[in-house]
Design a protein around this motif. Structure first.
Motif, PDB file in Angstrom:
ATOM      1  N   GLN A  31      31.105-107.327   0.286  1.00  0.00           N
ATOM      2  CA  GLN A  31      30.470-106.293  -0.515  1.00  0.00           C
ATOM      3  C   GLN A  31      29.635-105.389   0.390  1.00  0.00           C
ATOM      4  N   LEU A  32      29.476-104.169  -0.068  1.00  0.00           N
ATOM      5  CA  LEU A  32      28.677-103.193   0.645  1.00  0.00           C
ATOM      6  C   LEU A  32      27.511-102.758  -0.226  1.00  0.00           C
ATOM      7  N   GLN A  33      26.406-102.441   0.387  1.00  0.00           N
ATOM      8  CA  GLN A  33      25.265-101.855  -0.313  1.00  0.00           C
ATOM      9  C   GLN A  33      25.329-100.355  -0.089  1.00  0.00           C
ATOM     10  N   LEU A  34      25.398 -99.572  -1.173  1.00  0.00           N
ATOM     11  CA  LEU A  34      25.501 -98.122  -1.065  1.00  0.00           C
ATOM     12  C   LEU A  34      24.283 -97.451  -1.668  1.00  0.00           C
ATOM     13  N   THR A  35      23.725 -96.499  -0.922  1.00  0.00           N
ATOM     14  CA  THR A  35      22.671 -95.626  -1.424  1.00  0.00           C
ATOM     15  C   THR A  35      23.096 -94.190  -1.158  1.00  0.00           C
ATOM     16  N   VAL A  36      23.120 -93.380  -2.234  1.00  0.00           N
ATOM     17  CA  VAL A  36      23.433 -91.953  -2.116  1.00  0.00           C
ATOM     18  C   VAL A  36      22.201 -91.194  -2.589  1.00  0.00           C
ATOM     19  N   ARG A  37      21.653 -90.345  -1.698  1.00  0.00           N
ATOM     20  CA  ARG A  37      20.430 -89.603  -2.007  1.00  0.00           C
ATOM     21  C   ARG A  37      20.623 -88.117  -1.735  1.00  0.00           C
ATOM     22  N   THR A  69      15.837 -84.852  -3.665  1.00  0.00           N
ATOM     23  CA  THR A  69      14.860 -85.184  -4.695  1.00  0.00           C
ATOM     24  C   THR A  69      15.094 -86.502  -5.423  1.00  0.00           C
ATOM     25  N   THR A  70      16.294 -87.055  -5.352  1.00  0.00           N
ATOM     26  CA  THR A  70      16.565 -88.235  -6.169  1.00  0.00           C
ATOM     27  C   THR A  70      17.617 -89.143  -5.534  1.00  0.00           C
ATOM     28  N   THR A  71      17.677 -90.362  -6.036  1.00  0.00           N
ATOM     29  CA  THR A  71      18.730 -91.294  -5.664  1.00  0.00           C
ATOM     30  C   THR A  71      19.829 -91.178  -6.706  1.00  0.00           C
ATOM     31  N   LEU A  72      21.024 -90.807  -6.273  1.00  0.00           N
ATOM     32  CA  LEU A  72      22.156 -90.615  -7.182  1.00  0.00           C
ATOM     33  C   LEU A  72      22.919 -91.910  -7.439  1.00  0.00           C
ATOM     34  N   PHE A  73      22.903 -92.815  -6.470  1.00  0.00           N
ATOM     35  CA  PHE A  73      23.569 -94.111  -6.626  1.00  0.00           C
ATOM     36  C   PHE A  73      22.866 -95.103  -5.722  1.00  0.00           C
ATOM     37  N   ASN A  74      22.674 -96.316  -6.237  1.00  0.00           N
ATOM     38  CA  ASN A  74      22.112 -97.397  -5.439  1.00  0.00           C
ATOM     39  C   ASN A  74      22.646 -98.702  -6.001  1.00  0.00           C
ATOM     40  N   GLY A  75      23.496 -99.393  -5.236  1.00  0.00           N
ATOM     41  CA  GLY A  75      24.021-100.660  -5.724  1.00  0.00           C
ATOM     42  C   GLY A  75      25.097-101.233  -4.820  1.00  0.00           C
ATOM     43  N   GLU A  76      25.627-102.383  -5.247  1.00  0.00           N
ATOM     44  CA  GLU A  76      26.683-103.082  -4.524  1.00  0.00           C
ATOM     45  C   GLU A  76      28.035-102.504  -4.914  1.00  0.00           C
ATOM     46  N   ILE A  77      28.916-102.332  -3.916  1.00  0.00           N
ATOM     47  CA  ILE A  77      30.247-101.801  -4.161  1.00  0.00           C
ATOM     48  C   ILE A  77      31.284-102.601  -3.378  1.00  0.00           C
ATOM     49  N   LEU A 113      33.686 -99.849  -7.541  1.00  0.00           N
ATOM     50  CA  LEU A 113      32.641-100.774  -7.964  1.00  0.00           C
ATOM     51  C   LEU A 113      33.155-102.211  -7.976  1.00  0.00           C
ATOM     52  N   LEU A 114      32.248-103.167  -8.054  1.00  0.00           N
ATOM     53  CA  LEU A 114      32.604-104.584  -8.041  1.00  0.00           C
ATOM     54  C   LEU A 114      33.445-104.979  -9.243  1.00  0.00           C
ATOM     55  N   ASP A 115      33.276-104.288 -10.375  1.00  0.00           N
ATOM     56  CA  ASP A 115      34.041-104.624 -11.582  1.00  0.00           C
ATOM     57  C   ASP A 115      35.432-103.979 -11.597  1.00  0.00           C
ATOM     58  N   GLY A 116      35.816-103.321 -10.496  1.00  0.00           N
ATOM     59  CA  GLY A 116      37.131-102.711 -10.398  1.00  0.00           C
ATOM     60  C   GLY A 116      37.179-101.247 -10.815  1.00  0.00           C
ATOM     61  N   LYS A 117      36.117-100.760 -11.434  1.00  0.00           N
ATOM     62  CA  LYS A 117      36.081 -99.359 -11.845  1.00  0.00           C
ATOM     63  C   LYS A 117      35.850 -98.472 -10.630  1.00  0.00           C
ATOM     64  N   GLN A 118      36.199 -97.204 -10.792  1.00  0.00           N
ATOM     65  CA  GLN A 118      36.053 -96.224  -9.719  1.00  0.00           C
ATOM     66  C   GLN A 118      35.184 -95.079 -10.200  1.00  0.00           C
ATOM     67  N   GLN A 119      34.284 -94.625  -9.354  1.00  0.00           N
ATOM     68  CA  GLN A 119      33.404 -93.504  -9.677  1.00  0.00           C
ATOM     69  C   GLN A 119      33.574 -92.447  -8.591  1.00  0.00           C
ATOM     70  N   GLU A 120      33.812 -91.198  -9.009  1.00  0.00           N
ATOM     71  CA  GLU A 120      33.949 -90.108  -8.052  1.00  0.00           C
ATOM     72  C   GLU A 120      32.710 -89.223  -8.119  1.00  0.00           C
ATOM     73  N   ILE A 121      32.131 -88.952  -6.960  1.00  0.00           N
ATOM     74  CA  ILE A 121      30.948 -88.110  -6.856  1.00  0.00           C
ATOM     75  C   ILE A 121      31.327 -86.872  -6.057  1.00  0.00           C
ATOM     76  N   PRO A 122      31.429 -85.697  -6.709  1.00  0.00           N
ATOM     77  CA  PRO A 122      31.734 -84.484  -5.956  1.00  0.00           C
ATOM     78  C   PRO A 122      30.537 -84.082  -5.093  1.00  0.00           C
ATOM     79  N   ILE A 123      30.811 -83.652  -3.858  1.00  0.00           N
ATOM     80  CA  ILE A 123      29.738 -83.250  -2.942  1.00  0.00           C
ATOM     81  C   ILE A 123      30.162 -81.997  -2.188  1.00  0.00           C
ATOM     82  N   ASP A 124      29.203 -81.274  -1.655  1.00  0.00           N
ATOM     83  CA  ASP A 124      29.505 -80.196  -0.724  1.00  0.00           C
ATOM     84  C   ASP A 124      29.595 -80.782   0.681  1.00  0.00           C
TER      85      ASP A 124
END
Length: 94
Positions: free
Chosen positions: A14-20, A23-31, A64-75
């Motif tokens: 597992q990996l620990q991911l933090t996306v900031r 001004t804010t944390t957009l994602f923080n968790g195990e993946i 994600l750990l539950d098998g789901k996928q999340q896409e975060i668009p970025i510049d």
């Protein structure tokens, strides 16, 4: 007494991911893993990945750990991988 040996095969991939952003944390968790794009093309970050720093663009695909996928668009952002921890800072101008 047996000498201490480094664990040759980790059972925890597992990996620990933090996306900031600024001004804010957009994602923080195990993946499970992460995919993105840099100047050389698409790439994946899996457990036990080598230390790595890159400018990322377009999107982050988080599995994600539950098998789901999340896409975060970025510049654009800066990605750093070290010891199964991924930190991504968005909104970085070059």
């Amino acid at each position: 007494m047996e000498p201490n040996r480094p664990n040759q095969q980790s059972t925890n991939n597992q990996l620990q991911l933090t996306v900031r952003d600024r001004t804010t944390t957009l994602f923080n968790g195990e993946i499970k893993n992460l995919s993105s794009v840099n100047e050389k093309g698409k790439f994946d970050i899996l457990g036990e990945h080598a230390n790595f720093i890159s400018i990322v663009k377009e999107k982050l695909i988080v599995r994600l750990l539950d098998g789901k996928q999340q896409e975060i668009p970025i510049d654009q952002g800066v990605l750093k991988v070290r010891e199964n921890k991924i930190v991504i800072f968005l909104g970085i101008k070059t």
